[in-house]
Design an enzyme around this catalytic site. Sequence first.
Site, PDB file in Angstrom:
ATOM      1  N   GLU A 273      28.498  23.122  -0.202  1.00 11.82           N
ATOM      2  CA  GLU A 273      29.086  24.457  -0.366  1.00 11.82           C
ATOM      3  C   GLU A 273      29.319  24.787  -1.838  1.00 11.82           C
ATOM      4  OE1 GLU A 273      32.645  24.286   2.065  1.00 11.82           O
ATOM      5  OE2 GLU A 273      33.654  23.023   0.602  1.00 11.82           O
TER       6      GLU A 273
ATOM      7  N   CYS B  73      46.378  41.681 -27.518  1.00 15.41           N
ATOM      8  CA  CYS B  73      47.257  41.284 -28.610  1.00 15.41           C
ATOM      9  C   CYS B  73      47.738  39.862 -28.394  1.00 15.41           C
ATOM     10  CB  CYS B  73      48.439  42.236 -28.695  1.00 15.41           C
ATOM     11  SG  CYS B  73      47.929  43.954 -28.728  1.00 15.41           S
TER      12      CYS B  73
HETATM   13  C1  LIG Z   1      35.947  26.020  -5.174  1.00 13.05           C
HETATM   14  C2  LIG Z   1      35.414  25.265  -4.036  1.00 13.05           C
HETATM   15  C3  LIG Z   1      34.035  25.131  -3.864  1.00 13.05           C
HETATM   16  C4  LIG Z   1      33.029  25.627  -4.877  1.00 13.05           C
HETATM   17  O1  LIG Z   1      33.161  24.950  -6.079  1.00 13.05           O
HETATM   18  P1  LIG Z   1      32.091  25.229  -7.258  1.00 13.05           P
HETATM   19  O2  LIG Z   1      32.577  24.380  -8.380  1.00 13.05           O
HETATM   20  O3  LIG Z   1      32.162  26.676  -7.555  1.00 13.05           O
HETATM   21  O4  LIG Z   1      30.756  24.833  -6.739  1.00 13.05           O
HETATM   22  C5  LIG Z   1      33.584  24.500  -2.731  1.00 13.05           C
HETATM   23  N1  LIG Z   1      34.446  24.003  -1.801  1.00 13.05           N
HETATM   24  C6  LIG Z   1      35.785  24.100  -1.953  1.00 13.05           C
HETATM   25  C7  LIG Z   1      36.684  23.547  -0.903  1.00 13.05           C
HETATM   26  C8  LIG Z   1      36.318  24.725  -3.062  1.00 13.05           C
HETATM   27  O5  LIG Z   1      37.637  24.808  -3.214  1.00 13.05           O
END
Ligand SMILES: *Cc1c(COP(=O)(O)O)cnc(C)c1O
Length: 409
Positions: A273, A351
């Site tokens: 993911e 700023c």
């Molecule tokens: C943020 C996150 C991702 C994606 O992370 P990247 O560094 O953008 O690839 C995937 N899984 C979970 C559970 C996350 O919190």
Amino acid sequence: MTAPTAAVRDRVLDLAATELPAYLYDLTALREHAAAVRAALPERVELYYAAKANPEAEILAALAPYVDGYEVSSGGELAHVSKAVPGSPLAFGGPGKTPAEIVSALELGVQRFHVESLHELRMLADLVTRTAPGSAVPGVLLRCNLPLDAASLEGSSLAMGGRPTPFGLDPDDADTAVRLLTDGTYPRLRLLGVHAHLASGLDAPEQLAVAESVVTWAAGLAARHRVTFSEVNVGGGMSVDYADPDARFDWTAYGAGLARLADAHPGLTLRIEPGRALTAYCGWYATEVLDVKRSRGEEFAVVRGGTHHLRTPATKGHDQPCTVLPVAAWPHPWPRPGAEGERITLTGQLCTPKDLLARGVPAAGLRAGDRVAFGVAGAYAWNISHHDFLMHPRPGFHFLEADRARTGA
Ligand SMILES: *Cc1c(COP(=O)(O)O)cnc(C)c1O
């Protein structure tokens, strides 16, 4: 790569100064990149996009043909993503899910919950019994904070596993959760397997080492309880190198490694993911130089906008990659300031000394009125920024498609 695509460059130069700053997303480039990532992965590996990296509806829709689903981490993302890409499979993760968020997810028919704690499991089990009795039994992946060989996380910028964190279940709690999900205590939940997202910013060999550790550890957990897992999600965190945007994550090597891992575990669906590594490269934050000045021997260019729109360099402490697009015209009656040296620091309109976009930018001859396109701004950029600080206007948003790019050329 720090040079923008032709579509982006043309549009940046076409926009009126008052239409800047602007975010430009090259959807054609995004589709090509996502297609290449998908092609590098074995068929048996599912690809979910972590929506928090960039949840713009156009981006979610452009990714749809190349991803198997989306990972959402809040009730807000859940509502938004289910509308932007209706019917797409969703996995609901993230710490601190509220009862109302879980009920919304159940009502939307979400089939995968990434459970972060035993409390959350008990809450989900209770809430699911209150949904319509005939509705589908949702699946659970236990987010686990498993012991990891420290070496595999070396170089990672955001380590979330193998140390005390608010994320996921420690191994003992994972054992308890598997027991509760398999001994008949929670008949209206289906245990699918394990989820782990342990670090961000890993290159392909490091990611593979993590994936192997997660799958091996999950197989051990399943064996201890004499059950079979159907899914393991090994998370995101594929690296994006802001100092060298051409040094891309090696999807081919990663895909080949995942294929070996999948072959060693027939019957198991592997899922990844990623967020950043999918969308970072398609986004640009473009603006114009308002002022060029010298201070105690250094030169500064102040641009329209700043880190309230593009917070990434301030948050991560890097210099945002950028390209200067010179503009010949100077429409004003007053003199046009310009740089005298070879290198300049680009700052915004806030700023605060923290409003630094990029230092040491090679910009001989840079003048007010020139345009600057900051690259690698398609993830964790606009959506992590503190938009209202100082009450400057919001940027424009442009989603570029191939045919419209051609008209602009
Ligand atoms: C943020 C996150 C991702 C994606 O992370 P990247 O560094 O953008 O690839 C995937 N899984 C979970 C559970 C996350 O919190």
